[in-house]
Design a protein around this motif. Structure first.
Motif, PDB file in Angstrom:
ATOM      1  N   LEU A  58      25.898  41.400  42.095  1.00  0.00           N
ATOM      2  CA  LEU A  58      27.133  41.536  42.861  1.00  0.00           C
ATOM      3  C   LEU A  58      27.695  40.138  43.071  1.00  0.00           C
ATOM      4  O   LEU A  58      27.092  39.329  43.785  1.00  0.00           O
ATOM      5  N   GLN A  59      28.831  39.841  42.472  1.00  0.00           N
ATOM      6  CA  GLN A  59      29.462  38.528  42.619  1.00  0.00           C
ATOM      7  C   GLN A  59      30.305  38.536  43.898  1.00  0.00           C
ATOM      8  O   GLN A  59      31.534  38.555  43.860  1.00  0.00           O
ATOM      9  N   VAL A  60      29.624  38.504  45.031  1.00  0.00           N
ATOM     10  CA  VAL A  60      30.290  38.670  46.325  1.00  0.00           C
ATOM     11  C   VAL A  60      31.312  37.566  46.586  1.00  0.00           C
ATOM     12  O   VAL A  60      32.345  37.796  47.215  1.00  0.00           O
ATOM     13  N   HIS A  61      31.063  36.368  46.078  1.00  0.00           N
ATOM     14  CA  HIS A  61      31.966  35.237  46.324  1.00  0.00           C
ATOM     15  C   HIS A  61      33.367  35.490  45.772  1.00  0.00           C
ATOM     16  O   HIS A  61      34.337  34.882  46.236  1.00  0.00           O
ATOM     17  N   TRP A  85      27.028  42.242  28.730  1.00  0.00           N
ATOM     18  CA  TRP A  85      27.179  42.649  30.122  1.00  0.00           C
ATOM     19  C   TRP A  85      28.562  43.251  30.334  1.00  0.00           C
ATOM     20  O   TRP A  85      29.509  42.950  29.604  1.00  0.00           O
ATOM     21  N   ARG A  86      28.634  44.128  31.320  1.00  0.00           N
ATOM     22  CA  ARG A  86      29.890  44.763  31.679  1.00  0.00           C
ATOM     23  C   ARG A  86      30.262  44.359  33.095  1.00  0.00           C
ATOM     24  O   ARG A  86      29.457  44.451  34.008  1.00  0.00           O
ATOM     25  N   ASP A  87      31.498  43.942  33.226  1.00  0.00           N
ATOM     26  CA  ASP A  87      32.034  43.449  34.489  1.00  0.00           C
ATOM     27  C   ASP A  87      32.884  44.548  35.114  1.00  0.00           C
ATOM     28  O   ASP A  87      33.950  44.884  34.598  1.00  0.00           O
ATOM     29  N   TYR A  88      32.382  45.088  36.229  1.00  0.00           N
ATOM     30  CA  TYR A  88      33.102  46.135  36.949  1.00  0.00           C
ATOM     31  C   TYR A  88      33.835  45.569  38.170  1.00  0.00           C
ATOM     32  O   TYR A  88      34.022  46.261  39.168  1.00  0.00           O
ATOM     33  N   GLY A  89      34.252  44.330  38.102  1.00  0.00           N
ATOM     34  CA  GLY A  89      34.922  43.679  39.219  1.00  0.00           C
ATOM     35  C   GLY A  89      33.946  42.784  39.945  1.00  0.00           C
ATOM     36  O   GLY A  89      33.611  41.707  39.476  1.00  0.00           O
ATOM     37  N   MET A  90      33.462  43.226  41.081  1.00  0.00           N
ATOM     38  CA  MET A  90      32.451  42.469  41.805  1.00  0.00           C
ATOM     39  C   MET A  90      31.057  42.719  41.221  1.00  0.00           C
ATOM     40  O   MET A  90      30.167  41.879  41.330  1.00  0.00           O
ATOM     41  N   VAL A  91      30.869  43.863  40.570  1.00  0.00           N
ATOM     42  CA  VAL A  91      29.559  44.269  40.070  1.00  0.00           C
ATOM     43  C   VAL A  91      29.454  44.002  38.572  1.00  0.00           C
ATOM     44  O   VAL A  91      30.344  44.366  37.805  1.00  0.00           O
TER      45      VAL A  91
END
Length: 222
Positions: free
Chosen positions: A128-131, A102-108
């Protein structure tokens, strides 16, 4: 016109037609082509206005993701190169062996799997890791900031749900294995789920952590 937005024609949930004033796309026969609101934004035919952005909260971004099942047009089934072409090269790459990545683009975050090294990566879903926004810092990808503006640290689900319903995008409550700490809400047309915090995070500090009623995460399905 509705709140300064282009005229819409009602369609399926999450797939409303948008008639673009002054920039209406035509097919080769001169017939007006209707596109979804999210499609119009993702291809640059329609730029979010100040009212449309709902700043400072940038609710338009979440509404577009939930309505379309994409992130700026990037689908959960897209390849790593296709997603990076849209969201940029600023990501952290993680993997579990040779078969998942997986690639982590910050919140996405976008996720892929493959049968072996000899097979191509197959898109699985995005989240989307909104928290993460509640802790501040540079959580939001620069491409998203450039398109939607500033993001608030907290996103209240009740407000998001009301605004989605006004666009005929309805959420359905579904069973969640993490209840009662969280509730799960499903958008069947786009196959996107929203996880909502119903109790304070155990790790919550004075300046961070999801609050009761906050959106915790938004996830797609293939």
């Amino acid at each position: 016109m509705l709140d300064g937005l282009p005229t819409r024609r009602q369609g399926q949930p999450g797939g409303e037609g948008v008639q673009l004033a002054g920039a209406c796309p035509m097919d080769p026969h001169g017939v007006l082509v209707l596109v979804t609101y999210a499609e119009a934004v993702s291809v640059g035919l329609l730029s979010p206005s100040r009212k449309d952005q709902l700043t400072p909260h940038s609710l338009a971004f979440y509404m577009d993701v939930i309505a379309s099942g994409t992130v700026l047009g990037a689908k959960p089934t897209d390849s790593p190169d296709q997603v990076t072409a849209i969201l940029g090269s600023g990501f952290a790459e993680n993997s579990f062996g040779d078969q998942s990545m997986w690639r982590d683009y910050g919140m996405v975050e976008f996720f892929w799997s493959r049968e072996s090294r000899d097979h191509p990566w197959v898109g699985h879903h995005f989240t989307l890791q909104v928290h993460r926004l509640s802790w501040g810092g540079s959580t939001v990808n620069r491409v998203l900031r450039a398109r939607y503006g500033r993001f608030d640290r907290h996103l209240q689900f009740d407000k998001l749900e009301r605004l989605l319903a006004k666009r005929a995008v309805h959420m359905e409550a579904v069973p969640d294995s993490n209840a009662p700490a969280h509730t799960l809400h499903w958008q069947p047309a786009s196959q996107v789920s929203v996880t909502v915090c119903r109790s304070p995070e155990m790790r919550a500090r004075r300046r961070g952590g999801a609050r009761i009623g906050d959106v915790y995460a938004v996830s797609s399905a293939r």
